[in-house]
Enzyme design. Structure first.
Site, PDB file in Angstrom:
ATOM      1  N   PHE A 113       1.449  -1.169  -0.092  1.00  0.00           N
ATOM      2  CA  PHE A 113      -0.067  -0.144   0.304  1.00  0.00           C
ATOM      3  C   PHE A 113       1.099   1.067   0.104  1.00  0.00           C
ATOM      4  CE2 PHE A 113       0.041   1.495   4.355  1.00  0.00           C
ATOM      5  CZ  PHE A 113       0.563   0.118   4.684  1.00  0.00           C
TER       6      PHE A 113
ATOM      7  N   ALA B 223       9.777  -2.089   1.536  1.00  0.00           N
ATOM      8  CA  ALA B 223       8.662  -1.817   0.724  1.00  0.00           C
ATOM      9  C   ALA B 223       6.924  -1.897   2.008  1.00  0.00           C
ATOM     10  CB  ALA B 223       8.337  -3.554   0.262  1.00  0.00           C
ATOM     11  N   LYS B 224       6.485  -0.936   1.345  1.00  0.00           N
ATOM     12  CA  LYS B 224       5.168  -0.903   2.298  1.00  0.00           C
ATOM     13  C   LYS B 224       4.214  -1.951   1.961  1.00  0.00           C
ATOM     14  CE  LYS B 224       3.170   3.300   3.837  1.00  0.00           C
ATOM     15  NZ  LYS B 224       3.565   3.377   4.795  1.00  0.00           N
ATOM     16  N   ILE B 225       4.543  -3.476   2.884  1.00  0.00           N
ATOM     17  CA  ILE B 225       3.663  -4.737   3.146  1.00  0.00           C
ATOM     18  C   ILE B 225       2.878  -4.494   4.195  1.00  0.00           C
ATOM     19  CG2 ILE B 225       3.470  -7.089   2.749  1.00  0.00           C
ATOM     20  CD1 ILE B 225       6.138  -6.886   1.595  1.00  0.00           C
TER      21      ILE B 225
ATOM     22  N   TYR C  69       3.441  -4.789   8.832  1.00  0.00           N
ATOM     23  CA  TYR C  69       2.831  -3.608  10.556  1.00  0.00           C
ATOM     24  C   TYR C  69       2.089  -4.028  10.719  1.00  0.00           C
ATOM     25  CZ  TYR C  69       3.790   0.203   6.835  1.00  0.00           C
ATOM     26  OH  TYR C  69       4.279   1.231   6.389  1.00  0.00           O
TER      27      TYR C  69
END
Ligand code: PPE
Length: 306
Positions: free
Chosen positions: A36, A158-160, A164
């Protein structure tokens, strides 16, 4: 938090908000198999403009590549346009924009190639993430008992979505302890970043920030870097230890959602004079003007929705 809007863009269509739903058996929901972005649109003299939109879309594509999606059925230009279409259709001026590329229709064998990527883009009106008061007063943080990802365990560029879980662990613990944000150390024990922000230290009139090796290459971090240099500050990337935060003149954090916020206290130790510092306020002010298209030299950062 009101997250309502008129439409959410889903695989090429503007779908009414209530109809933008997914099936329970979407693998992304079970495994965090998605990537995202967090983007903001601001009201500018030229109308609503999305801050550094193309760079955010490029990072979204990079995140998809890092996660292992081999081919995406859209180009960067198409996705940039889709973001503008979403903001325009919702009639928002100031809003947060959240695209998500998620593994859909297969992938239950824990193999990216078992499914296909879908893309959706939502937007909602989201005010100051850490509270209005935080701008002047600063916020209280602690060093988390959780360590930030080792870059060979979870990909830190990376915004995996699955990454989160680490932020949830840290932030929930800090908030339950009475702090507003968590600072995470990298596996070597140096300062990495916060749950959703990069971090800067001000000492002796110079700025210091951890290198990007173990952290997300924040787009706000890059804007602040440019603003600070243009204001005449030296910005140095180097490992920062926990006690270097305690003796700093100022510490601030920055990210798209949080924007730029001073830390007034860390681990029960007052930072500087215990409120948002002078350099922090100076940079914060320029940043707030820049995102609203009011600083000529940074105008190209504001991509007009039209
Ligand atoms: N580190 C992390 C881990 C992170 O998630 C963000 C953004 C940053 C640094 C700063 O990156 P940038 O926004 O490009 O300057 N965090 C996003 C998600 C926050 C959330 O609560 O969700 C954001 O700020 O939109």
């Amino acid at each position: 938090m009101g997250m309502e809007s008129k439409f959410i863009w889903m695989n090429g269509e503007l779908v009414p908000f209530e109809k933008a739903t997914l099936h329970f058996l979407t693998p992304a929901l079970h495994y965090g198999a998605a990537v995202f972005e967090g983007i903001r649109s601001y009201d500018t003299p030229k109308g609503p403009a999305i801050f550094r939109l193309t760079e955010h879309v490029e990072r979204l594509f990079d995140s998809a590549r890092v996660f292992g999606f081999r081919e995406l059925p859209w180009t960067v230009d198409e996705v940039v346009k889709a973001h503008k279409d979403t903001v325009r259709a919702n009639g928002f001026k100031d809003c947060y924009v959240r695209p998500l590329i998620y593994l859909d229709g297969g992938g239950w064998n824990l193999n990216v190639d078992g499914g296909k990527p879908s893309l959706a883009i939502a937007s909602w009106e989201w005010g100051n993430y850490l509270g209005e008061e935080a701008l002047a007063k600063g916020i209280r943080a602690n060093i988390s008992s959780f360590t930030r990802h080792h870059p060979n365990v979870m990909m830190t560029k990376a915004k995996i979505s699955g990454n989160y879980a680490n932020s949830f662990l840290a932030k929930s613990e800090s908030v339950r302890l009475g702090f507003e944000e968590a600072i995470l150390l990298d596996p070597q024990g140096y300062i990495a970043e916060c749950t959703g922000e990069n971090l800067f230290v001000v000492r002796g009139g110079k700025l210091f920030t951890p290198s990007t090796a173990p952290v997300l290459e924040g787009i706000t971090r890059s804007s602040i870097y440019t603003i600070a240099k243009d204001l005449g500050y030296e910005v140095i990337e180097q490992p920062i230890s926990r006690d270097q935060l305690y003796i700093a003149d100022e510490v601030f954090v920055c990210g798209t959602a949080a924007e730029c916020i001073g830390l007034c206290e860390i681990d029960f130790r007052k930072i500087g004079d215990g409120k948002s510092g002078k350099v922090t306020r100076e940079i914060q002010n320029v940043y707030h003007e820049a995102i609203r298209g009011k600083v000529a030299k940074y105008e190209s950062w504001c991509e007009v929705v039209g």
